[in-house]
Motif scaffolding. Structure first.
Motif, PDB file in Angstrom:
ATOM      1  N   ILE A 306       0.862  -1.244  -0.081  1.00  0.00           N
ATOM      2  CA  ILE A 306       0.081  -0.139   0.051  1.00  0.00           C
ATOM      3  C   ILE A 306       0.795   1.195  -0.067  1.00  0.00           C
ATOM      4  O   ILE A 306       0.567   2.175  -0.828  1.00  0.00           O
ATOM      5  CB  ILE A 306      -0.858  -0.100   1.213  1.00  0.00           C
ATOM      6  CG1 ILE A 306      -2.183  -1.068   1.183  1.00  0.00           C
ATOM      7  CG2 ILE A 306      -1.772   1.241   1.288  1.00  0.00           C
ATOM      8  CD1 ILE A 306      -2.790  -1.341   2.153  1.00  0.00           C
ATOM      9  N   LYS A 307       1.925   1.059   0.851  1.00  0.00           N
ATOM     10  CA  LYS A 307       2.832   2.311   0.859  1.00  0.00           C
ATOM     11  C   LYS A 307       3.632   2.808  -0.427  1.00  0.00           C
ATOM     12  O   LYS A 307       3.532   3.865  -0.997  1.00  0.00           O
ATOM     13  CB  LYS A 307       3.809   2.485   2.110  1.00  0.00           C
ATOM     14  CG  LYS A 307       4.882   3.215   2.282  1.00  0.00           C
ATOM     15  CD  LYS A 307       5.784   3.170   3.491  1.00  0.00           C
ATOM     16  CE  LYS A 307       6.781   4.284   3.527  1.00  0.00           C
ATOM     17  NZ  LYS A 307       7.650   4.005   4.921  1.00  0.00           N
ATOM     18  N   SER A 310       0.905   3.614  -3.314  1.00  0.00           N
ATOM     19  CA  SER A 310       0.408   4.778  -3.109  1.00  0.00           C
ATOM     20  C   SER A 310       1.231   6.167  -3.586  1.00  0.00           C
ATOM     21  O   SER A 310       0.648   7.068  -4.135  1.00  0.00           O
ATOM     22  CB  SER A 310      -0.025   5.054  -1.538  1.00  0.00           C
ATOM     23  OG  SER A 310      -0.937   4.438  -1.042  1.00  0.00           O
ATOM     24  N   GLN A 311       2.502   5.974  -3.509  1.00  0.00           N
ATOM     25  CA  GLN A 311       3.467   6.852  -4.075  1.00  0.00           C
ATOM     26  C   GLN A 311       3.493   7.003  -5.660  1.00  0.00           C
ATOM     27  O   GLN A 311       3.910   8.192  -5.935  1.00  0.00           O
ATOM     28  CB  GLN A 311       4.901   6.431  -3.631  1.00  0.00           C
ATOM     29  CG  GLN A 311       5.009   6.554  -1.996  1.00  0.00           C
ATOM     30  CD  GLN A 311       6.521   5.953  -1.653  1.00  0.00           C
ATOM     31  OE1 GLN A 311       7.247   5.543  -2.359  1.00  0.00           O
ATOM     32  NE2 GLN A 311       6.584   6.050  -0.441  1.00  0.00           N
ATOM     33  N   PRO A 315      -3.231  11.767  -7.051  1.00  0.00           N
ATOM     34  CA  PRO A 315      -4.600  11.704  -6.422  1.00  0.00           C
ATOM     35  C   PRO A 315      -5.330  12.935  -7.177  1.00  0.00           C
ATOM     36  O   PRO A 315      -6.757  12.742  -6.824  1.00  0.00           O
ATOM     37  CB  PRO A 315      -4.143  12.256  -5.173  1.00  0.00           C
ATOM     38  CG  PRO A 315      -2.764  12.905  -5.611  1.00  0.00           C
ATOM     39  CD  PRO A 315      -2.240  12.315  -6.457  1.00  0.00           C
ATOM     40  N   ASN A 356      -5.773   2.816  -6.391  1.00  0.00           N
ATOM     41  CA  ASN A 356      -6.539   3.977  -6.284  1.00  0.00           C
ATOM     42  C   ASN A 356      -8.066   4.015  -6.279  1.00  0.00           C
ATOM     43  O   ASN A 356      -8.804   4.921  -5.557  1.00  0.00           O
ATOM     44  CB  ASN A 356      -5.986   4.792  -7.807  1.00  0.00           C
ATOM     45  CG  ASN A 356      -6.226   6.074  -7.818  1.00  0.00           C
ATOM     46  OD1 ASN A 356      -6.936   6.789  -6.972  1.00  0.00           O
ATOM     47  ND2 ASN A 356      -5.698   7.136  -8.676  1.00  0.00           N
ATOM     48  N   LEU A 359      -8.908   3.196  -2.618  1.00  0.00           N
ATOM     49  CA  LEU A 359      -9.257   4.642  -1.920  1.00  0.00           C
ATOM     50  C   LEU A 359     -10.218   5.647  -2.328  1.00  0.00           C
ATOM     51  O   LEU A 359     -10.546   6.381  -1.569  1.00  0.00           O
ATOM     52  CB  LEU A 359      -7.777   5.113  -1.953  1.00  0.00           C
ATOM     53  CG  LEU A 359      -6.480   4.334  -1.642  1.00  0.00           C
ATOM     54  CD1 LEU A 359      -5.057   4.943  -1.627  1.00  0.00           C
ATOM     55  CD2 LEU A 359      -6.695   4.167   0.059  1.00  0.00           C
ATOM     56  N   ASN A 393      -1.413   8.187   5.352  1.00  0.00           N
ATOM     57  CA  ASN A 393      -1.388   7.998   3.851  1.00  0.00           C
ATOM     58  C   ASN A 393      -1.531   9.265   3.419  1.00  0.00           C
ATOM     59  O   ASN A 393      -2.910   9.797   2.928  1.00  0.00           O
ATOM     60  CB  ASN A 393      -1.982   6.855   3.481  1.00  0.00           C
ATOM     61  CG  ASN A 393      -1.862   6.512   1.745  1.00  0.00           C
ATOM     62  OD1 ASN A 393      -1.870   7.218   1.101  1.00  0.00           O
ATOM     63  ND2 ASN A 393      -1.981   5.118   1.615  1.00  0.00           N
ATOM     64  N   THR A 395      -1.351  10.404   0.215  1.00  0.00           N
ATOM     65  CA  THR A 395      -2.290  10.120  -1.216  1.00  0.00           C
ATOM     66  C   THR A 395      -3.581   9.977  -0.848  1.00  0.00           C
ATOM     67  O   THR A 395      -4.395  10.641  -1.629  1.00  0.00           O
ATOM     68  CB  THR A 395      -1.571   8.911  -2.100  1.00  0.00           C
ATOM     69  OG1 THR A 395      -0.082   9.199  -2.090  1.00  0.00           O
ATOM     70  CG2 THR A 395      -2.461   8.586  -3.252  1.00  0.00           C
ATOM     71  N   TRP A 396      -3.910   9.286   0.312  1.00  0.00           N
ATOM     72  CA  TRP A 396      -5.187   8.993   0.634  1.00  0.00           C
ATOM     73  C   TRP A 396      -5.937  10.207   1.026  1.00  0.00           C
ATOM     74  O   TRP A 396      -7.151  10.661   0.445  1.00  0.00           O
ATOM     75  CB  TRP A 396      -5.186   7.947   1.675  1.00  0.00           C
ATOM     76  CG  TRP A 396      -6.783   7.470   1.744  1.00  0.00           C
ATOM     77  CD1 TRP A 396      -7.829   7.611   1.253  1.00  0.00           C
ATOM     78  CD2 TRP A 396      -6.994   6.337   2.756  1.00  0.00           C
ATOM     79  NE1 TRP A 396      -8.813   6.944   1.385  1.00  0.00           N
ATOM     80  CE2 TRP A 396      -8.372   6.219   2.615  1.00  0.00           C
ATOM     81  CE3 TRP A 396      -6.299   5.536   3.712  1.00  0.00           C
ATOM     82  CZ2 TRP A 396      -9.232   5.131   3.401  1.00  0.00           C
ATOM     83  CZ3 TRP A 396      -6.900   4.626   4.430  1.00  0.00           C
ATOM     84  CH2 TRP A 396      -8.412   4.418   4.205  1.00  0.00           C
TER      85      TRP A 396
END
Length: 430
Positions: A306-307, A310-311, A315, A356, A359, A393, A395-396
């Motif tokens: 997830i980490k 997410s990068q 977003p 994505n 989230l 997070n 991005t979230w």
């Protein structure tokens, strides 16, 4: 419940938060600064082991606290997951497997419950503490049911291990048991139910219940006059930790599930939508809990995945996948339907886009939830604080900001245990 004797203000306050897969303890000083923090994880696929795991985690947390902190503890408050309950005998021992917050076997008694409970009662839910109590009453073998003496919430039972007074709860945990938090009492319709004989006595969250048991104090070298207070729920503890204090301010807890709390001047109870109000002084914490959240993410990705993924997400770009992420069928809020199906298709071959979409789906549920609260009469949202593991997070957070169109800030602290410690601190000052 205890006589109000002056307390030493230099004592530490300890808050302990029990979640679905772990527990945390935070001790604070008189200035509300953290002086110690310890964690303990527990994982079990066997429900019969849960109570033993919780007890073991409690002892491990106390043992892990630095000795100088333990010796100066003045009060301890425990929070637990809402509507997680145990049915115990006269000695406090569970006589059946604990039922967790999202256990919906109460659907089997939902028709009976909805005929009894008022239309605006938060207990009108397949996952409520009351539904679970009625399910136990109707399904337990007679001899096993005769042994039952106390229905306790997770926080109640763990606190009992420390103060040894069975049958004590708080009005935050007891809300979904049917407690009238306006009158701070069980209503007449509830008292007439056979299972009501099991229900705990209600007191205020953070109210002193007793002194720590001498044997426990000696075992862990805790101050022998340390107060043990009535508890609260994990989501309310997270709210208390956040710094939110003005009507219109809200807290979203992004943990295994998604929990929303909005501080409102107006009480709102709409069980058909999974909406209920907790009392907080002269104001109300209006909100609900969705089954979406981190638990569904972990069905597909590890924390490290997830980490990393997410990068790689932009977003600002919508996937238009329109997911409704749930770990299994059944939803509580903003849709209350024990049969509601997850929407997790189509799944793109690209894992970045899939994450994505998940989230985004969780963020859209959050946005819809706050919009619904405002439409139904709660104080309009002006500021959202974020708590829980998902708050880390970035991005979230950016996806949420795009969909919610509201100011979003990190809570002062994301630890529910800190909120419980503040409750404990209040008892020291009383």
């Amino acid at each position: 419940m205890l006589s109000k004797e002056p307390r030493r203000l230099d004592r530490y306050a300890l808050g302990i938060d029990f979640g679905t897969s772990g527990a945390r303890a935070i001790a604070i000083d008189a200035a509300a600064q953290v002086v110690a923090k310890v964690d303990e994880n527990f994982i079990s696929s066997a429900p019969c082991q849960l109570a033993q795991l919780w007890q073991g985690a409690l002892w491990s947390l106390l043992d892990a606290l630095p000795l100088p902190v333990r010796r100066r503890l003045g009060a301890i408050t425990i929070d637990g997951t809402s509507a997680t309950v145990l049915l115990c005998d006269a000695r406090g021992q569970p006589i059946a497997d604990p039922l967790l917050y999202n256990d919906d076997r109460g659907r089997l008694v939902l028709d009976d419950l909805q005929q009894i409970a008022p239309h605006d009662s938060p207990a009108r839910s397949a996952t409520s503490g009351l539904a679970k109590a009625m399910w136990w009453w109707q399904t337990l073998p007679p001899k096993q049911r005769e042994r039952a003496q106390y229905l306790l919430h997770q926080a109640d039972w763990l606190s009992w291990l420390l103060h040894n007074r069975l049958g004590i709860s708080d009005y935050h945990n007891a809300l979904k048991l049917g407690c009238d938090v306006g009158a701070l009492a069980y209503p007449g319709w509830l008292s007439r139910l056979p299972a009501a004989a099991w229900f705990p006595q209600i007191t205020s969250p953070g109210e002193p219940v007793g002194i720590i048991q001498p044997a426990i104090a000696e075992r862990f070298a805790i101050a022998p006059d340390c107060l043990i207070t009535a508890g609260t729920t994990d989501s309310i503890a997270a709210f208390l930790a956040s710094g939110a204090a003005t009507p219109g301010e809200a807290v979203t807890s992004l943990g295994s599930t998604l929990v929303l709390k909005l501080l409102s001047t107006t009480r709102l109870d709409v069980p058909q939508k999974g909406i209920y109000s907790h009392r907080l002084g002269n104001l109300w914490l209006v909100g609900g809990a969705s089954n979406t959240g981190g638990a569904v993410l972990k069905q597909f990705f590890t924390d490290s995945q997830i980490k990393a993924l997410s990068q790689q997400i932009d977003p600002a770009v919508s996937t238009e996948l329109n997911y409704y992420p749930l770990p299994c069928p059944g939803e509580r809020f903003p849709i209350s339907d024990p049969d509601y199906l997850p929407r997790l298709t189509p799944r793109p071959p690209n894992s970045v886009m899939f994450l994505n979409g998940l989230l985004e789906g969780i963020a859209q549920i959050e946005a819809d939830s706050y919009q619904l609260l405002t439409q139904l009469g709660a104080t309009p949202v002006t500021q959202i604080y974020t708590a829980g593991g998902g708050a880390k997070n970035k991005t979230w957070q950016a996806i949420r900001s795009r969909l919610l169109k509201l100011p979003i800030a990190a809570a002062n602290t994301t630890d529910a245990a800190y909120g419980s410690a503040r409750l404990a601190q209040n008892s020291i000052r009383a």
